[in-house]
Design an enzyme around this catalytic site. Structure first.
Site, PDB file in Angstrom:
ATOM      1  N   LYS A  70     -20.060 -24.952   4.271  1.00  0.00           N
ATOM      2  CA  LYS A  70     -19.471 -25.642   3.103  1.00  0.00           C
ATOM      3  C   LYS A  70     -18.318 -26.547   3.517  1.00  0.00           C
ATOM      4  O   LYS A  70     -18.282 -27.709   3.138  1.00  0.00           O
ATOM      5  CB  LYS A  70     -18.939 -24.606   2.115  1.00  0.00           C
ATOM      6  CG  LYS A  70     -19.702 -24.558   0.848  1.00  0.00           C
ATOM      7  CD  LYS A  70     -19.173 -23.601  -0.157  1.00  0.00           C
ATOM      8  CE  LYS A  70     -18.171 -22.604   0.287  1.00  0.00           C
ATOM      9  NZ  LYS A  70     -18.527 -21.567   1.199  1.00  0.00           N
ATOM     10  N   THR A  72     -17.749 -27.689   6.445  1.00  0.00           N
ATOM     11  CA  THR A  72     -18.319 -28.727   7.313  1.00  0.00           C
ATOM     12  C   THR A  72     -18.911 -29.850   6.451  1.00  0.00           C
ATOM     13  O   THR A  72     -18.650 -31.038   6.698  1.00  0.00           O
ATOM     14  CB  THR A  72     -19.420 -28.084   8.203  1.00  0.00           C
ATOM     15  OG1 THR A  72     -18.857 -26.945   8.858  1.00  0.00           O
ATOM     16  CG2 THR A  72     -19.964 -29.055   9.209  1.00  0.00           C
ATOM     17  N   ARG A  93      -8.999 -25.509   1.340  1.00  0.00           N
ATOM     18  CA  ARG A  93      -8.089 -24.363   1.400  1.00  0.00           C
ATOM     19  C   ARG A  93      -7.554 -24.176   2.814  1.00  0.00           C
ATOM     20  O   ARG A  93      -8.162 -24.610   3.781  1.00  0.00           O
ATOM     21  CB  ARG A  93      -8.831 -23.090   0.989  1.00  0.00           C
ATOM     22  CG  ARG A  93      -9.065 -23.003  -0.492  1.00  0.00           C
ATOM     23  CD  ARG A  93      -9.960 -21.828  -0.817  1.00  0.00           C
ATOM     24  NE  ARG A  93     -11.252 -21.975  -0.185  1.00  0.00           N
ATOM     25  CZ  ARG A  93     -12.079 -20.980   0.071  1.00  0.00           C
ATOM     26  NH1 ARG A  93     -11.752 -19.753  -0.247  1.00  0.00           N
ATOM     27  NH2 ARG A  93     -13.235 -21.200   0.634  1.00  0.00           N
ATOM     28  N   LYS A 104     -15.601 -14.510  10.581  1.00  0.00           N
ATOM     29  CA  LYS A 104     -16.246 -15.704  10.064  1.00  0.00           C
ATOM     30  C   LYS A 104     -15.944 -16.965  10.845  1.00  0.00           C
ATOM     31  O   LYS A 104     -16.688 -17.924  10.851  1.00  0.00           O
ATOM     32  CB  LYS A 104     -15.868 -15.892   8.589  1.00  0.00           C
ATOM     33  CG  LYS A 104     -16.859 -16.744   7.858  1.00  0.00           C
ATOM     34  CD  LYS A 104     -16.323 -17.171   6.527  1.00  0.00           C
ATOM     35  CE  LYS A 104     -16.403 -18.646   6.314  1.00  0.00           C
ATOM     36  NZ  LYS A 104     -15.577 -19.495   7.073  1.00  0.00           N
ATOM     37  N   ALA A 272     -12.715 -16.410  -2.271  1.00  0.00           N
ATOM     38  CA  ALA A 272     -13.484 -16.490  -3.514  1.00  0.00           C
ATOM     39  C   ALA A 272     -14.127 -15.162  -3.890  1.00  0.00           C
ATOM     40  O   ALA A 272     -14.646 -15.020  -4.989  1.00  0.00           O
ATOM     41  CB  ALA A 272     -14.546 -17.567  -3.399  1.00  0.00           C
ATOM     42  N   PHE A 300     -17.464 -19.366  -0.915  1.00  0.00           N
ATOM     43  CA  PHE A 300     -18.714 -18.606  -0.986  1.00  0.00           C
ATOM     44  C   PHE A 300     -19.750 -19.288  -1.892  1.00  0.00           C
ATOM     45  O   PHE A 300     -19.753 -20.507  -2.027  1.00  0.00           O
ATOM     46  CB  PHE A 300     -18.448 -17.146  -1.378  1.00  0.00           C
ATOM     47  CG  PHE A 300     -17.639 -16.400  -0.321  1.00  0.00           C
ATOM     48  CD1 PHE A 300     -18.068 -16.355   0.998  1.00  0.00           C
ATOM     49  CD2 PHE A 300     -16.454 -15.765  -0.638  1.00  0.00           C
ATOM     50  CE1 PHE A 300     -17.331 -15.698   1.978  1.00  0.00           C
ATOM     51  CE2 PHE A 300     -15.714 -15.094   0.342  1.00  0.00           C
ATOM     52  CZ  PHE A 300     -16.162 -15.073   1.646  1.00  0.00           C
ATOM     53  N   PHE A 380     -29.361 -27.135  11.268  1.00  0.00           N
ATOM     54  CA  PHE A 380     -28.971 -26.554  12.557  1.00  0.00           C
ATOM     55  C   PHE A 380     -30.027 -26.959  13.588  1.00  0.00           C
ATOM     56  O   PHE A 380     -31.196 -27.125  13.228  1.00  0.00           O
ATOM     57  CB  PHE A 380     -28.910 -25.016  12.461  1.00  0.00           C
ATOM     58  CG  PHE A 380     -27.653 -24.504  11.834  1.00  0.00           C
ATOM     59  CD1 PHE A 380     -27.345 -24.795  10.510  1.00  0.00           C
ATOM     60  CD2 PHE A 380     -26.741 -23.744  12.563  1.00  0.00           C
ATOM     61  CE1 PHE A 380     -26.168 -24.334   9.929  1.00  0.00           C
ATOM     62  CE2 PHE A 380     -25.565 -23.277  11.990  1.00  0.00           C
ATOM     63  CZ  PHE A 380     -25.279 -23.574  10.672  1.00  0.00           C
ATOM     64  N   TRP A 408     -22.615 -31.921  11.061  1.00  0.00           N
ATOM     65  CA  TRP A 408     -22.069 -31.148  12.186  1.00  0.00           C
ATOM     66  C   TRP A 408     -22.286 -31.947  13.478  1.00  0.00           C
ATOM     67  O   TRP A 408     -21.390 -32.096  14.279  1.00  0.00           O
ATOM     68  CB  TRP A 408     -22.773 -29.778  12.275  1.00  0.00           C
ATOM     69  CG  TRP A 408     -22.059 -28.813  13.180  1.00  0.00           C
ATOM     70  CD1 TRP A 408     -21.150 -27.875  12.816  1.00  0.00           C
ATOM     71  CD2 TRP A 408     -22.182 -28.704  14.607  1.00  0.00           C
ATOM     72  NE1 TRP A 408     -20.687 -27.197  13.918  1.00  0.00           N
ATOM     73  CE2 TRP A 408     -21.304 -27.685  15.028  1.00  0.00           C
ATOM     74  CE3 TRP A 408     -22.931 -29.375  15.576  1.00  0.00           C
ATOM     75  CZ2 TRP A 408     -21.157 -27.314  16.370  1.00  0.00           C
ATOM     76  CZ3 TRP A 408     -22.792 -29.013  16.911  1.00  0.00           C
ATOM     77  CH2 TRP A 408     -21.912 -27.991  17.298  1.00  0.00           C
TER      78      TRP A 408
HETATM   79  P1  ADP Z   1     -18.336 -22.207   5.108  1.00  0.00           P
HETATM   80  O1  ADP Z   1     -17.302 -23.181   4.662  1.00  0.00           O
HETATM   81  O2  ADP Z   1     -19.560 -22.243   4.258  1.00  0.00           O
HETATM   82  O3  ADP Z   1     -17.836 -20.836   5.290  1.00  0.00           O
HETATM   83  P2  ADP Z   1     -18.077 -23.562   7.626  1.00  0.00           P
HETATM   84  O4  ADP Z   1     -18.188 -24.998   7.307  1.00  0.00           O
HETATM   85  O5  ADP Z   1     -16.720 -22.984   7.866  1.00  0.00           O
HETATM   86  O6  ADP Z   1     -18.829 -22.676   6.554  1.00  0.00           O
HETATM   87  O7  ADP Z   1     -18.996 -23.291   8.889  1.00  0.00           O
HETATM   88  C1  ADP Z   1     -19.094 -21.993   9.468  1.00  0.00           C
HETATM   89  C2  ADP Z   1     -19.382 -22.144  10.961  1.00  0.00           C
HETATM   90  O8  ADP Z   1     -20.708 -22.649  11.130  1.00  0.00           O
HETATM   91  C3  ADP Z   1     -18.448 -23.109  11.683  1.00  0.00           C
HETATM   92  O9  ADP Z   1     -18.097 -22.546  12.924  1.00  0.00           O
HETATM   93  C4  ADP Z   1     -19.297 -24.352  11.903  1.00  0.00           C
HETATM   94  O10 ADP Z   1     -18.980 -25.019  13.094  1.00  0.00           O
HETATM   95  C5  ADP Z   1     -20.702 -23.792  11.973  1.00  0.00           C
HETATM   96  N1  ADP Z   1     -21.684 -24.759  11.470  1.00  0.00           N
HETATM   97  C6  ADP Z   1     -21.726 -25.287  10.227  1.00  0.00           C
HETATM   98  N2  ADP Z   1     -22.756 -26.141  10.118  1.00  0.00           N
HETATM   99  C7  ADP Z   1     -23.369 -26.160  11.320  1.00  0.00           C
HETATM  100  C8  ADP Z   1     -24.511 -26.860  11.844  1.00  0.00           C
HETATM  101  N3  ADP Z   1     -25.222 -27.669  11.091  1.00  0.00           N
HETATM  102  N4  ADP Z   1     -24.845 -26.635  13.141  1.00  0.00           N
HETATM  103  C9  ADP Z   1     -24.126 -25.775  13.901  1.00  0.00           C
HETATM  104  N5  ADP Z   1     -23.052 -25.077  13.465  1.00  0.00           N
HETATM  105  C10 ADP Z   1     -22.677 -25.276  12.201  1.00  0.00           C
END
Ligand code: ADP
Length: 554
Positions: A70, A72, A93, A104, A272, A300, A380, A408
């Site tokens: 999210k 990201t 946040r 996480k 959340a 979340f 991914f 990403w």
């Molecule tokens: P959320 O905000 O939903 O909790 P984040 O954006 O913090 O998720 O991402 C969680 C983790 O997943 C981070 O370490 C991020 O680098 C990784 N991540 C997110 N999207 C991808 C992607 N498309 N490919 C590889 N890693 C990703």
């Protein structure tokens, strides 16, 4: 070398924060710099508001423990808007050290869609969370001192509801006894620690709209009850001034930048699942004054952060979201389709198909608010074409706007298609409505959330919750919105019920009035306001290099 969030962030070139501020239209006199790349914004010194930017809310399906991207996507979408020539800002946040050290990971996005300086933001940033911890615990100290010094207010030590906090996952502190050691060490009583992001002060800081409002809300916070069961507040203790003073800098939103130089405001960090899950109202409002489009995130799945964004944050802020993005991943869909969380890297298009029910429910939820969501399928490298095709075909059949999103890997360029779909939604006339009014009865509000947002059958209150509700009604506190505390993994209150469970009854274990924040926290299932660390905490991979740089911070 494999790219990590940390290595990508370390190699990114940052603009001096003054330049970011300049691009955002923040005048020098409103900027209080914290080093070269971070600053606080003094809202009072901003030019008068001439515009109110549109708000794009980013939410998600029910996530895996790793998060579905999210933050990201929020960052990447803002960078994509910037590439399209929009005036845009991000509002996010602040990360809590609990999940950073736990499981996480950070909350600064990932890959080429990150906010910088990620190391600082994920560790102590500008100290806001420490200030909240200190204000919270100063109140605890004042309460215990009041008991020790003669207890003029006749506060019943067994009925103190205010807890201490710490910004860490520390299960050993959930229940403690304080004041042991004899008469000069205070009055013994049971206490406990929550994680700082669950402190009411965090919620108050995120919902207050001015320093005066902050002080008034702090004054209204309930600390416990007298021997005669009358409520005692911070006002009664005379502590609101000191608490506000401790928060005076923390209350100012923080300015940073994305890897692509888009201005980002990061401020406030309630979770959340155990709190209301949105960045501060001050941050969102400041961003709306400065940019035409504000991309913000609520934590979340749409059952948690988005529901509370609609019923708590935006209602209080007097605005509606203009568009909603739901982030989905193949890995989470597979999990909802029954795949074990340790086997999510293995291709399984059938499981993706089975798991679509979870995304479908979140789409349905957002539609109930009168908003047509756009799905961002966060790609991914391990996703197969067949798996991605399952989701794209489902969206086509269900008439859901969807974009395969590659932020990403590619930064804003990977989010252009998503940004264009969101732009189309922003241009449409609005038809937003909320699902309940605060004046509805608590039972009615609960039923609406459980049935319409979670897709459940009913709600039941434990005897303890019933007693608490009776007291809440007696004191006339029941006309407040609800802040549901519920597992993020399931639409129900049982973390193992994945996909789209139906026919379930949600149990309300406790109802806790948060009179300063202005909501009633409803604890469901086994949800804890002080999380624990996992078997292999992320902290065990962390280190610092000889030249002082972070190692292993994701
Ligand atoms: P959320 O905000 O939903 O909790 P984040 O954006 O913090 O998720 O991402 C969680 C983790 O997943 C981070 O370490 C991020 O680098 C990784 N991540 C997110 N999207 C991808 C992607 N498309 N490919 C590889 N890693 C990703």
């Amino acid at each position: 070398m494999t790219l990590t969030d940390l290595s990508i962030a370390a190699n990114a070139k940052m603009l001096p924060i003054q330049e970011v501020a300049d691009r955002a239209g923040i005048p020098e006199e409103a900027l209080e710099t914290y080093g070269k790349y971070k600053a606080k914004i003094d809202i009072a010194s901003l030019p008068p508001a001439v515009k109110q930017g549109q708000v794009v809310l980013v939410t998600a399906i029910s996530p895996t423990p790793a998060g579905e991207g999210k933050s990201t996507v929020t960052v990447g979408l803002a960078d994509a808007f910037k590439q399209l020539g929009e005036s845009v800002m991000v509002a996010l946040r602040e990360p809590s050290l609990g999940p950073v050290m736990g499981v996480k990971g950070g909350a600064t996005g990932g890959g080429f869609a990150q906010v910088l300086p990620m190391e600082d933001i994920n560790l102590h940033f500008t100290g806001d969370i420490h200030a909240i911890t200190t204000a919270n615990n100063a109140l605890s100290a004042l309460i215990d001192n009041h008991l020790h010094q003669g207890n003029e207010l006749e506060l019943d030590p067994r009925r103190i509801t205010w807890k201490r906090v710490l910004d860490m996952n520390d299960r050993a502190l959930r229940n403690v006894t304080v004041g042991l050691g004899g008469p000069s060490q205070g009055v013994p009583r049971e206490d406990g620690f929550d994680i700082t992001v669950a402190s009411e002060i965090m919620a108050v800081l995120c919902l207050a709209e001015s320093l005066d409002d902050l002080k008034e809300r702090l004054a209204q916070m309930l600390v416990g009850y007298t021997y005669d069961r009358e409520p005692v507040t911070v006002r009664d203790l005379g502590a609101a001034g000191a608490l506000t003073l401790l928060l005076k800098d923390a209350f100012k939103p923080n300015l940073v930048q994305t890897i692509e130089g888009t201005p980002a405001i990061i401020h406030g960090g309630p979770f959340a699942n155990i709190a209301h899950g949105c960045n501060s109202l001050m941050a969102t409002k400041a961003a709306r004054r400065l940019a035409d489009v504000v991309v913000t995130e609520a934590g979340f799945g749409a059952d948690l952060g988005a529901e509370k964004f609609m019923h708590i944050k935006s209602r209080q802020g007097g605005f509606d979201p203009d568009a909603v993005v739901i982030v989905a991943t193949v890995r989470a869909l597979k999990m909802h389709g029954g795949v074990d969380k340790n086997a999510l890297k293995e291709a399984d298009a059938d499981a993706v198909r089975r798991g679509m029910v979870n995304l479908a429910k979140h789409v349905d939820t957002i539609r109930q608010f009168g908003i047509e969501p756009v799905v961002a399928l966060n790609r991914f490298v391990t996703d197969t074409e067949a798996e991605l095709a399952e989701v794209m075909e489902w969206a086509k059949a269900e008439d859901v706007a969807i974009a395969l999103t590659d932020v990403w890997e590619k930064g804003g360029t990977g989010g252009l298609e998503l940004a264009k779909l969101v732009q189309q939604e922003l241009e449409k006339p609005k038809n937003f409505s909320r699902l309940y009014e605060p004046t509805d009865s608590v039972e009615e509000k609960l039923r609406v959330i459980v049935q319409r947002v979670y897709g459940g059958a009913d709600v039941q209150l434990t005897d303890k919750a019933k007693k608490q509700l009776a007291e809440i009604q007696k004191f006339g506190w029941d006309a407040l919105p609800l802040c549901m505390a519920k597992t993020q993994y399931s639409l129900s209150d049982q973390p193992k019920l994945l996909g789209r469970p139906e026919g379930f009854t949600v149990t309300i274990r406790e109802i806790i009035p948060k009179l300063g924040a202005g909501f009633l926290v409803c604890l469901t299932g086994d949800i804890m306001t002080m999380p624990g660390l996992p078997k292999q905490p992320a902290a065990l991979n962390m280190d610092i290099s000889d030249n002082g740089n972070a190692v292993g911070l994701f």
